[in-house]
Write a protein that holds these residues in place. Structure first.
Motif: not given
Length: 703
Positions: A451, A525, A455, A447, A492, A482, A485, A527
């Motif tokens: 961020t 994301f 986080m 990150p 997130p 964003q 991410y 993720y």
DNA sequence: TCAGGCTTAAACATCC
DNA sequence: CGGATGTTTAAGCCTG
């Protein structure tokens, strides 16, 4: 690099140069090592001559094979003073031996890479950089040399200087001979050089190189001394120490030598030379010193046959530089290292440059020295950069770790991100510090500083974060972080509901199919580019679970919309009666204060939620507005549901927020909706491949 | 300790 | 029939 350039300069001795460059590099490495060890230069070295240089190289080579023997063991284990003396004596002996070799133009022990014929040159070229540090380390492990020791060393140096004089004499003769030959060649036209002539020329070059290298070595030595503070001490002392140094200055002698050879220099120059040499010994400045010494040397361009070949290059360069302010010319003075010749105008400067600093051995040597200086500076810079990086990393980690309160951090980060989000391209993200934030998430991604803050809420905390503080939830962070991410596989800190809502609200139609929602997740994301089955299930679950998500039958199928009332309904409950929430809201507001003006204006225009980012024009602003809107919504939710807005002073935000937020379609053609709001321009390209890595492929949106 | 919210997992139903 | 889509239930975790 240096080596290469040096190679170019030598037409006849290219082979030599190459050999030298290779060895030089090797030596350079060792030199760095030595320097890194913190060794200090010694005075004795300054008197080094050719033999000395060669010997040093031998030593260096030996060191390369067994570095510890020299630098570590010797210097440390032995008494410094005795060690220094010992080394000095050793050097003297070796010098004498090597001098004989040199005078015969035979290569002493040298790097295997070097061609046999031209060894001396290469050795000379190599030695200065590497040897000096080594010697310094040995002799002056510390700056603890006593005056007596210094005297001894200086005497030795004087002896060396005598030897050097002899060498110079030899060189002088060689130079004359070479010059004659060159003249003959020039007059006779371009005819292939005769082997003999070539050999002589080569030898001359080699010798000249060596002398230059000696000069460099001395310069370096002096520099080191100055850095060590040794030289500064001397001025206060009797001239004894200084005297030898000055005499030992190769530049002066070289200058004389050249003077004799070329006969171009006047007494004035000689005086200046002495002066400069003195300056060197006393005031030598890191970068200028070397060249200064070199400067003293008279140009002998005409004497060198090679010059004719390279001169054109130089001229073209000059012309090229002419158009701009020449880096070597300023304030009417030639800025060539060590040269301070006054040039009234640029033309005269060019003339001076071409005549005095033509592409000859001297200039090459000076260039080399300069390169060394630059290299050292670069090294230093690199080290400092590294240090800075470490410091930043360290501070970053610390700064992020201690912070427990997600809210403020998040806000801060949001603000910061707002900047980066709009500007930063996907590529820019990766470079953001990753390690510090690593603890935040199990995922590998790094990150950014910004961020990172947000986080913290990742993982178990995230719900609390979004829920409890309810305020800055999705839009704000999602939009503003964003970029992060998108590239970082960090979970997130938003609930599925928030994300889904965000996705839907960002869509032009305020409605999305399930697949579109999926796509939004994967697009926004990193993720969610993994474990698709899991999170998709969760998405579906949330869509069904929460009343705020309304399924609307469409021609094409079903789409999902958000019932804001319902959505906000459920939040108030959590929020209500939670003072911390209010506090957080206020805090967030504070952080966003700079934005308030714009937001307020915006909101004033649209008394209700309906201002859109599109209307804002500025993407960044849009982001912020979006974020603010979210916050406002949260606050309003709280107010509305509880009917507790009776306390006006509680939240400044209340004054300016819209109760409900509804976005108007931004990009008509936008079928991916979400990102368009904030970073329409940013997202598109990467997503295509982004989608492919998930366990389950995500279908493209289909309209 | 409990209530509420969220996530995750899973079963099941429906539709294309 | 398989996959996508939706719904529902249950368990676990976290926080106030």
């Amino acid at each position: 690099m240096m080596q290469e350039s040096g190679t170019e300069t030598k037409s006849n001795g290219s082979a030599i140069q190459n050999g030298a460059s290779g060895g030089n590099h090797l030596l350079e490495c060792s030199l760095r090592e030595v320097r890194s060890n913190g060794e200090t230069p010694s005075v004795e070295i300054g008197a080094a001559d050719l033999a000395h240089l060669q010997q040093q190289q031998v030593l260096i080579l030996a060191c390369a094979k067994a570095p510890h023997a020299l630098s570590a063991e010797n210097s440390i284990s032995q008494p410094l003073s005795s060690q220094a003396l010992q080394v000095a004596r050793q050097l003297l002996l070796q010098q004498q031996q090597q001098q004989q070799q040199v005078s015969g133009l035979k290569s002493p022990k040298r790097n295997e890479k070097q061609p046999a014929l031209q060894v001396p040159v290469s050795v000379a070229m190599m030695t200065p950089q590497v040897i000096t540090p080594q010697q310094m380390q040995q002799i002056l492990q510390q700056q603890v040399l006593t005056p007596q020791q210094l005297q001894v060393l200086l005497q030795q140096q004087q002896a060396l200087m005598l030897q050097q004089q002899q060498l110079q004499e030899f060189y002088k003769k060689q130079q004359e001979q070479l010059q004659l030959q060159l003249l003959q060649q020039q007059h006779a036209g371009k005819q292939p050089k005769e082997p003999q002539q070539q050999q002589v020329a080569t030898q001359q070059l080699a010798f000249q190189q060596q002398l230059l290298q000696m000069q460099q070595l001395q310069q370096q030595h002096l520099l080191s001394l100055q850095r060590q503070g040794l030289l500064t001490i001397q001025p206060g002392q009797p001239t004894l120490p200084l005297q030898p140094l000055a005499q030992g200055m190769i530049p002066t002698e070289l200058q004389q030598l050249w003077k004799e050879v070329t006969g171009s220099h006047t007494a004035e120059e000689a005086a200046s030379n002495n002066h400069s040499s003195l300056d060197l010994s006393t005031t030598c400045v890191s970068s200028s010193a070397p060249s200064k010494t070199s400067l003293i040397i008279n140009p002998h361009a005409s004497t060198n046959g090679q010059l004719s070949v390279h001169t054109p290059k130089r001229e073209s360069l000059s012309h090229e530089e002419h158009s701009h302010s020449h880096p070597l010319y300023g304030h009417g003075v030639c800025k060539w290292p060590g040269c301070e010749a006054v040039c009234e105008d640029f033309q005269s400067f060019l003339k001076h440059l071409n005549s005095e600093h033509a592409l000859d051995d001297r200039s090459t040597a000076q260039c080399r020295v300069q390169m060394q200086v630059v290299q050292q500076l670069e090294l230093q810079l690199a080290k400092d950069k590294e240090r800075l990086q470490a410091m930043m990393t360290h501070l970053h980690v610390k700064s992020t770790e201690p912070k427990a309160t997600p809210q403020p951090l998040n806000l801060v980060s949001s603000v910061t991100l707002s900047k980066t989000a709009s500007e930063a391209s996907p590529q820019s993200l990766p470079h953001t510090p990753t390690t510090p934030t690593a603890p935040i998430t199990p995922v590998t991604q790094g990150p950014s500083v910004i961020t990172t803050t947000s986080m913290h809420n990742v993982g178990p905390i995230r719900r609390r974060y979004s829920d409890k503080y309810n305020v800055p939830i999705s839009s704000a962070d999602i939009a503003q972080n964003q970029e992060f991410y998108k590239n970082a596989e960090v979970r997130p800190p938003f609930t599925y509901a928030s994300l889904i809502r965000q996705a839907i609200l960002e869509s032009p139609e305020k409605q999305l199919t399930l697949n579109e929602i999926y796509n939004w997740f994967t697009r926004m994301f990193a993720y969610f580019r993994r474990n698709a089955a899991t999170w998709k299930n969760a998405v579906r679950h949330n869509l069904s679970l929460h009343k705020c998500f309304v399924r609307v039958e469409n021609v094409k199928g079903a789409v999902w919309t958000v019932d804001e009332l319902e959505f906000q309904k459920r939040r108030p409950q959590k929020i209500s009666g939670n003072p911390s929430l209010i506090k957080n809201i206020q805090t967030s507001h504070t952080y966003c204060t700079p934005l308030n003006a714009a937001l307020q204006a915006s909101m004033a225009e649209n008394s209700i939620p309906l201002y859109t980012t599109a209307s804002m024009g500025n993407p960044t602003l849009g982001n912020l507005a979006n974020a603010m809107r979210e916050e406002l919504n949260g606050a309003m939710e709280h107010t509305n549901s509880n009917g507790s807005d009776s306390s006006p002073g509680r939240s400044p935000m209340q004054a300016m927020h819209p109760v409900h937020v509804k976005e108007e379609p931004l990009d008509p053609d936008e079928n991916e909706g979400p990102l368009s709001l904030v970073t329409t321009a940013n997202h598109s390209p990467d997503f295509d491949h982004d989608r492919d890595y998930e366990d389950e492929p995500v279908n493209e949106d289909i309209e």
